[in-house]
Design a protein around this motif. Sequence first.
Motif, PDB file in Angstrom:
ATOM      1  N   GLY A  78       0.780  -1.235   0.000  1.00  0.00           N
ATOM      2  CA  GLY A  78       0.000   0.000   0.000  1.00  0.00           C
ATOM      3  C   GLY A  78       0.808   1.280   0.000  1.00  0.00           C
ATOM      4  N   MET A  79       2.038   1.221   0.465  1.00  0.00           N
ATOM      5  CA  MET A  79       2.855   2.430   0.485  1.00  0.00           C
ATOM      6  C   MET A  79       3.641   2.634  -0.810  1.00  0.00           C
ATOM      7  SD  MET A  79       1.959   3.883   3.146  1.00  0.00           S
ATOM      8  CE  MET A  79       2.981   5.053   3.993  1.00  0.00           C
ATOM      9  N   VAL A  80       3.592   1.665  -1.713  1.00  0.00           N
ATOM     10  CA  VAL A  80       4.317   1.808  -2.984  1.00  0.00           C
ATOM     11  C   VAL A  80       3.765   2.981  -3.793  1.00  0.00           C
ATOM     12  CG1 VAL A  80       5.031   0.674  -5.119  1.00  0.00           C
ATOM     13  CG2 VAL A  80       5.018  -0.617  -2.973  1.00  0.00           C
ATOM     14  N   PRO A  81       2.449   3.109  -4.001  1.00  0.00           N
ATOM     15  CA  PRO A  81       1.947   4.285  -4.728  1.00  0.00           C
ATOM     16  C   PRO A  81       2.291   5.601  -4.010  1.00  0.00           C
ATOM     17  CG  PRO A  81       0.232   2.611  -4.591  1.00  0.00           C
ATOM     18  CD  PRO A  81       1.345   2.164  -3.693  1.00  0.00           C
ATOM     19  N   SER A  82       2.215   5.603  -2.702  1.00  0.00           N
ATOM     20  CA  SER A  82       2.559   6.819  -1.952  1.00  0.00           C
ATOM     21  C   SER A  82       4.018   7.192  -2.155  1.00  0.00           C
ATOM     22  CB  SER A  82       2.282   6.616  -0.455  1.00  0.00           C
ATOM     23  OG  SER A  82       0.917   6.393  -0.230  1.00  0.00           O
ATOM     24  N   SER A  83       4.891   6.191  -2.238  1.00  0.00           N
ATOM     25  CA  SER A  83       6.319   6.473  -2.446  1.00  0.00           C
ATOM     26  C   SER A  83       6.560   7.123  -3.802  1.00  0.00           C
ATOM     27  CB  SER A  83       7.151   5.198  -2.309  1.00  0.00           C
ATOM     28  OG  SER A  83       6.948   4.344  -3.420  1.00  0.00           O
ATOM     29  N   VAL A  84       5.746   6.766  -4.782  1.00  0.00           N
ATOM     30  CA  VAL A  84       5.875   7.371  -6.110  1.00  0.00           C
ATOM     31  C   VAL A  84       5.425   8.831  -6.053  1.00  0.00           C
ATOM     32  CG1 VAL A  84       5.085   7.282  -8.508  1.00  0.00           C
ATOM     33  CG2 VAL A  84       5.709   5.176  -7.314  1.00  0.00           C
ATOM     34  N   GLY A  94      -1.957  -4.800  -8.631  1.00  0.00           N
ATOM     35  CA  GLY A  94      -1.968  -3.892  -9.774  1.00  0.00           C
ATOM     36  C   GLY A  94      -1.402  -2.521  -9.451  1.00  0.00           C
ATOM     37  N   TYR A  95      -1.728  -1.982  -8.285  1.00  0.00           N
ATOM     38  CA  TYR A  95      -1.229  -0.654  -7.939  1.00  0.00           C
ATOM     39  C   TYR A  95       0.274  -0.638  -7.726  1.00  0.00           C
ATOM     40  CZ  TYR A  95      -2.304  -2.600  -3.284  1.00  0.00           C
ATOM     41  OH  TYR A  95      -2.415  -3.412  -2.189  1.00  0.00           O
ATOM     42  N   VAL A  96       0.856  -1.763  -7.358  1.00  0.00           N
ATOM     43  CA  VAL A  96       2.317  -1.842  -7.230  1.00  0.00           C
ATOM     44  C   VAL A  96       2.941  -1.802  -8.617  1.00  0.00           C
ATOM     45  CG1 VAL A  96       4.249  -3.303  -6.513  1.00  0.00           C
ATOM     46  CG2 VAL A  96       2.264  -3.009  -4.999  1.00  0.00           C
ATOM     47  N   LEU A  97       2.402  -2.590  -9.542  1.00  0.00           N
ATOM     48  CA  LEU A  97       2.934  -2.608 -10.903  1.00  0.00           C
ATOM     49  C   LEU A  97       2.749  -1.257 -11.592  1.00  0.00           C
ATOM     50  CD1 LEU A  97       1.673  -6.158 -11.902  1.00  0.00           C
ATOM     51  CD2 LEU A  97       3.981  -5.496 -11.184  1.00  0.00           C
ATOM     52  N   GLU A  98       1.595  -0.625 -11.396  1.00  0.00           N
ATOM     53  CA  GLU A  98       1.366   0.710 -11.966  1.00  0.00           C
ATOM     54  C   GLU A  98       2.358   1.719 -11.384  1.00  0.00           C
ATOM     55  OE1 GLU A  98      -2.719   1.461 -11.051  1.00  0.00           O
ATOM     56  OE2 GLU A  98      -3.433  -0.082 -12.420  1.00  0.00           O
ATOM     57  N   SER A  99       2.669   1.583 -10.124  1.00  0.00           N
ATOM     58  CA  SER A  99       3.614   2.493  -9.476  1.00  0.00           C
ATOM     59  C   SER A  99       5.024   2.309 -10.018  1.00  0.00           C
ATOM     60  CB  SER A  99       3.606   2.258  -7.960  1.00  0.00           C
ATOM     61  OG  SER A  99       2.342   2.546  -7.424  1.00  0.00           O
ATOM     62  N   LEU A 100       5.431   1.067 -10.221  1.00  0.00           N
ATOM     63  CA  LEU A 100       6.745   0.807 -10.815  1.00  0.00           C
ATOM     64  C   LEU A 100       6.829   1.441 -12.198  1.00  0.00           C
ATOM     65  CD1 LEU A 100       7.117  -2.948  -9.832  1.00  0.00           C
ATOM     66  CD2 LEU A 100       8.480  -1.053  -8.927  1.00  0.00           C
ATOM     67  N   PHE A 122      10.160  -2.922 -16.587  1.00  0.00           N
ATOM     68  CA  PHE A 122       9.821  -1.508 -16.426  1.00  0.00           C
ATOM     69  C   PHE A 122      11.036  -0.602 -16.636  1.00  0.00           C
ATOM     70  CE2 PHE A 122       6.469  -3.498 -13.788  1.00  0.00           C
ATOM     71  CZ  PHE A 122       5.364  -2.982 -14.443  1.00  0.00           C
ATOM     72  N   GLY A 123      12.186  -1.204 -16.935  1.00  0.00           N
ATOM     73  CA  GLY A 123      13.401  -0.421 -17.112  1.00  0.00           C
ATOM     74  C   GLY A 123      14.018  -0.026 -15.774  1.00  0.00           C
ATOM     75  N   ILE A 124      13.719  -0.780 -14.749  1.00  0.00           N
ATOM     76  CA  ILE A 124      14.236  -0.511 -13.406  1.00  0.00           C
ATOM     77  C   ILE A 124      15.337  -1.526 -13.106  1.00  0.00           C
ATOM     78  CG2 ILE A 124      13.664  -0.492 -10.936  1.00  0.00           C
ATOM     79  CD1 ILE A 124      10.842   0.390 -11.720  1.00  0.00           C
ATOM     80  N   ASN A 125      16.450  -1.055 -12.607  1.00  0.00           N
ATOM     81  CA  ASN A 125      17.541  -1.966 -12.227  1.00  0.00           C
ATOM     82  C   ASN A 125      17.068  -2.881 -11.118  1.00  0.00           C
ATOM     83  OD1 ASN A 125      19.361  -0.825 -14.032  1.00  0.00           O
ATOM     84  ND2 ASN A 125      20.043   0.692 -12.551  1.00  0.00           N
ATOM     85  N   TYR A 126      17.495  -4.137 -11.192  1.00  0.00           N
ATOM     86  CA  TYR A 126      17.114  -5.137 -10.201  1.00  0.00           C
ATOM     87  C   TYR A 126      18.366  -5.729  -9.605  1.00  0.00           C
ATOM     88  CZ  TYR A 126      14.941  -9.241  -8.103  1.00  0.00           C
ATOM     89  OH  TYR A 126      14.511 -10.197  -7.228  1.00  0.00           O
TER      90      TYR A 126
END
Length: 176
Positions: free
Chosen positions: A93-99, A126-132, A172-176
């Motif tokens: 739940g805090m992933v969208p807020s972090s964005v 879904g909201y985590v993936l959308e945030s990424l 998503f083009g994010i380093n892992y």
Amino acid sequence: TIENLFELGLLKGTMHGGRGQEALPSVLSEMIDLSKDYVLSGHRSHGLFLSFSDDITGLLGELMGKKIGYVEGKGGSQHMKYKNLMTNGITGGMVPSSVGIGFKCKYFSKDSLSVVVFGDGAINEGYVLESLNMASALELPVLFIMENNTFAMSTITKKYTGGEISERIKGFGINY
């Protein structure tokens, strides 16, 4: 101690321990400055609070629903705040807020960073993936930290997660 207090019925609400996850809070508290940076987390955040605040009385007060807690005992184990450290009990739940905070950091607080800690159980939300996706597309200063212990609550992650998590993140083009 927290698990014992929970078993005795002395804690407000539920409790999610973080045994075996002590290294991350220790390292983050040395790297992150809560006067300018933000740390958001989920329901396994007791270690983060202790690493950043060093206030066992405030933590236990919050867990027990006492006025001496971080938010006067109103948040219990999952909804806490200390400076720029905030948590809630919704999976990821805090992933969208972090964005959203990452957007603020990019455009209004140029030397700040948004950090979010979440578990592998959140990777199918879904909201985590959308945030990424949004953080990547807008090139926001967000550090996503996924604690992958291969279990979401008591379910083995591979039983409900198709493919490799690392490939999703890289997509998503994010380093892992």
